[in-house]
Scaffold this active site. Structure first.
Site, mmCIF file in Angstrom:
data_model
loop_
_atom_site.group_PDB
_atom_site.id
_atom_site.type_symbol
_atom_site.label_atom_id
_atom_site.label_comp_id
_atom_site.label_asym_id
_atom_site.label_seq_id
_atom_site.Cartn_x
_atom_site.Cartn_y
_atom_site.Cartn_z
ATOM 1 N N HIS A 215 36.976 19.125 10.537
ATOM 2 C CA HIS A 215 38.238 19.783 10.176
ATOM 3 C C HIS A 215 38.686 19.461 8.760
ATOM 4 O O HIS A 215 39.410 20.238 8.149
ATOM 5 C CB HIS A 215 39.319 19.450 11.205
ATOM 6 N N CYS A 539 35.060 33.111 14.578
ATOM 7 C CA CYS A 539 36.001 32.518 13.626
ATOM 8 C C CYS A 539 35.585 31.117 13.222
ATOM 9 O O CYS A 539 36.297 30.433 12.498
ATOM 10 C CB CYS A 539 37.419 32.525 14.185
HETATM 11 C C1 PEP Z 1 35.478 26.228 15.906
HETATM 12 O O1 PEP Z 1 35.363 25.246 16.628
HETATM 13 O O2 PEP Z 1 34.499 26.886 15.474
HETATM 14 C C2 PEP Z 1 36.817 26.689 15.499
HETATM 15 C C3 PEP Z 1 36.984 27.809 14.832
HETATM 16 O O3 PEP Z 1 37.869 25.868 15.786
HETATM 17 P P1 PEP Z 1 38.179 24.548 14.926
HETATM 18 O O4 PEP Z 1 37.275 24.548 13.724
HETATM 19 O O5 PEP Z 1 39.596 24.583 14.559
HETATM 20 O O6 PEP Z 1 37.855 23.453 15.886
HETATM 21 MG MG MG Z 2 37.135 24.459 17.587
#
Ligand code: PEP
Ligand code: MG
Length: 608
Positions: A215, A539
């Site tokens: 993240h 996403c």
């Molecule tokens: C993912 O896990 O691909 C996602 C889009 O959520 P995050 O990156 O916020 O965990």
């Molecule tokens: Mg995720």
């Protein structure tokens, strides 16, 4: 992308004033493209605050345990740092190893920890106990005749500061002294720290630890700050103020660059700016393939500060609003009215384009101090936080938190002027009962709001789920019957499928979204959504990589959501592809179970 160079005059005078040191090149994981040139600034210089409390007699034992947990965490961090230093060129590791050894010695059972334990037993809190004991030790060093006393005093204070940081979960939030145009260096950076950075004031970010799709990486990319994570030994090898060149596309950090390296970097900065201008011209063109199929290109949003970037990229809405970042770096949780205002502002800014709001995805490496403060999350971190009470699991455990957020979304959807379609997205789903329980709560909240006389949409916004665990992907056929849409979170899907922490440097080489197991889960999920004629988007970070665009389109995806800076390149790619060739390519890839053959299929396709 921001201009990333500090004014040249200032750079030259710094470089001229510094004693001549040899150029050193460190390599890490490329995380956010762009070239940064500037003086290095170490965040670990920030001093954590030491709270002072009297511990109740019955809480002493728990306080000792808390101190021990922080000491163990500190030992683990230093052990890791030292291990990674060993892999560096001899001159760096020989210089730094004695320091690491000294830190580790102080963390072994001995005077510092014994003294701190005694202080806790005398009812001082752990932070004060370790800091005061370190001060007492430092004073004792300084009173002696050892010529290295000053160094030892600083070492013991530094060890205590590390323990306090671990005790207080202090983000390295003091960026106060950060000089404009600097490259920020840290051992590691939490996502909440990254959320505090101002891209306009920074030339780049580099850390010792971190992975390509953690993240923190996601946040840095969103902010468009050139970044390299996982550059082993960097924070120990650097001298604050030293000029460096950081290349976020190749993952290199060059300390004490020669005049030639600096010249080349400046050429790179200019080329990058030219390329950004060229891509900017795509903004008003449609994301349409050569054979006229249109793909929906949306942006991921973490903070309202990114809205101008999103507008500039020409995104057709927000495909993923990661609301957890709105809960970070504040003392208290935003209440229903405050959240309504924030969501309303985002929906209004998108001016009729759709907005998908994901409810709070707490957990993993995403810490939210206000949730700790309100006692809504476990106080002792699980050993395995990625597998713990994350995402929808926490929301179902703390329904008030969930209900407040759902109410705010519903009110915002009805009251934002010129609102486009709003959708609600659930994170980290693994089981059907979570979807059912969530829908029940959603409908209950809507009924309550109506009774309260609040304006909410007549038809409830669609409720969809992230497919980001193998459990959800492999039950996609059942899940789709009870949800309105899927959003494929390929970052977590890759992590959980391959058992590889997405933010962990040591296993970064195993983090492979093109692993056949991940691709098969994608295919299974997409097929289930298409059969049910329900929307499916991607996403996760796969959506942002133009190399992967033909595969995703060929698998049947027509909606991609990504960080705004990546969008123009993906659009450029789409405009050069035909859907036919994408389908053929995806078929060729999906026939393979051997990663080498998958890589070869990509190489062939790119040659054609
Ligand atoms: C993912 O896990 O691909 C996602 C889009 O959520 P995050 O990156 O916020 O965990
Ligand atoms: Mg995720």
């Amino acid at each position: 992308m921001k201009p990333t160079e500090k004014p040249r005059v200032a750079l030259r005078s710094r470089a001229a004033a510094a004693p001549k040191r040899a150029e050193r090149r460190l390599v890490g994981i490329p995380v956010a493209p762009g070239i940064g040139i500037g003086p290095l600034f170490a965040t670990s210089e920030a001093r954590p605050e030491v709270p002072r409390l009297t511990v109740a007699a019955e809480a002493v034992e728990a306080e000792v345990a808390r101190l021990d947990v922080a000491v163990r965490a500190s030992r683990k961090q230093l052990g890791k740092l030292r291990e990674r230093l060993a892999a560096l060129p001899d001159d760096i590791s020989t210089e730094l190893d004695p320091l690491m050894e000294a830190y580790q010695r102080m963390l072994a059972p001995g005077r510092l920890l014994r003294g701190a334990h005694k202080r806790v037993e005398a009812r001082q809190n752990a932070e004060a106990a370790i800091s005061d004991e370190a001060e007492a030790l430092a004073a004792a060093f300084l009173a002696g005749t050892d010529p290295a006393a000053a160094r030892h005093a600083e070492e013991v204070r530094e060890v205590a500061r590390r323990i306090v940081r671990n005790l207080t979960h202090t983000p390295f939030r003091s960026f106060a002294g950060l000089p404009e145009g600097a490259i920020l260096v840290a051992e590691w950076l939490r996502p909440s720290d990254a959320a505090l950075l101002n891209p306009a004031h920074l030339a780049g970010v580099a850390t010792d630890e971190g992975g390509s799709d953690g993240h923190t990486a996601v946040m840095l990319r969103a902010l468009g700050i050139p970044a390299v994570l996982g550059a082993a030994g960097l924070s120990s090898a650097m001298k604050p103020g030293t000029v460096a060149v950081l290349d976020g596309a190749t993952g290199t950090v060059v300390l004490n660059p020669t005049a030639e390296t600096l010249r080349e970097a400046r050429r790179g900065v200019e080329a990058h700016a030219r390329e950004s201008r060229r891509l900017g011209r795509l903004r008003h063109l449609p994301a349409t393939t050569l054979d006229n199929e249109t793909v929906e290109l949306q942006a991921n949003l973490e903070l309202p500060a990114e809205l101008p970037l999103i507008a500039k990229a020409g995104a057709a809405g927000i495909g993923l609003l990661r609301t957890e970042f709105l809960f970070m770096n504040r003392e208290t949780l935003p209440d229903e009215d405050a959240q309504t205002e924030t969501y309303r502002a985002v929906i209004t800014a998108m001016d009729g384009d759709p907005v998908t709001i994901r409810v709070l995805d707490w957990g993993g490496e995403k810490e939210i101090a206000a949730l700790d403060a309100e006692g809504l999350v476990p106080t002792v971190n699980d050993d395995n936080p990625a597998l713990g009470l994350r995402g929808i699991r926490l929301l179902l455990r703390q329904p008030e938190l969930f209900e407040t957020q759902l109410a705010a979304i519903l009110r915002a959807a009805a009251s934002a002027p010129n609102a486009g379609q709003v959708r609600v997205l659930l994170p980290m789903v693994t089981a059907l009962h979570e979807v059912r329980a969530s829908r029940e709560i959603y409908e209950r909240v809507a009924r309550r709001l109506r009774r309260r006389g609040e304006r909410i949409p007549d038809k409830l916004p669609p409720l969809g789920i992230m497919i980001e665990t193998p459990g959800a992907a492999l039950s996609a056929d059942a899940m789709i019957l009870e949800t309105d849409f899927f959003a494929l979170g390929t970052n977590d899907l890759t992590m959980y499928t391959l058992a590889v922490d997405r933010g962990e440097t040591d296993v970064a080489h195993l983090y492979d979204p093109l692993h056949p197991a991940v691709l098969r889960l994608l295919q299974y999920t997409i097929d289930a959504a298409l059969r049910a004629r329900k929307p499916v988007s991607v996403c996760g970070e796969m959506a942002a990589n133009p190399r992967l665009t033909p595969l995703l389109l060929g698998l049947g995806v027509r909606s991609l959501s990504m960080n705004a800076s990546a969008l123009p390149r993906v659009k450029q790619k789409i405009r050069a592809l035909s859907m036919d060739e994408c389908v053929r390519f995806a078929r060729r890839v999906m026939e393979q179970a051997d990663p080498d053959r998958i890589a070869a299929a990509f190489a062939d396709f790119e040659k054609e």
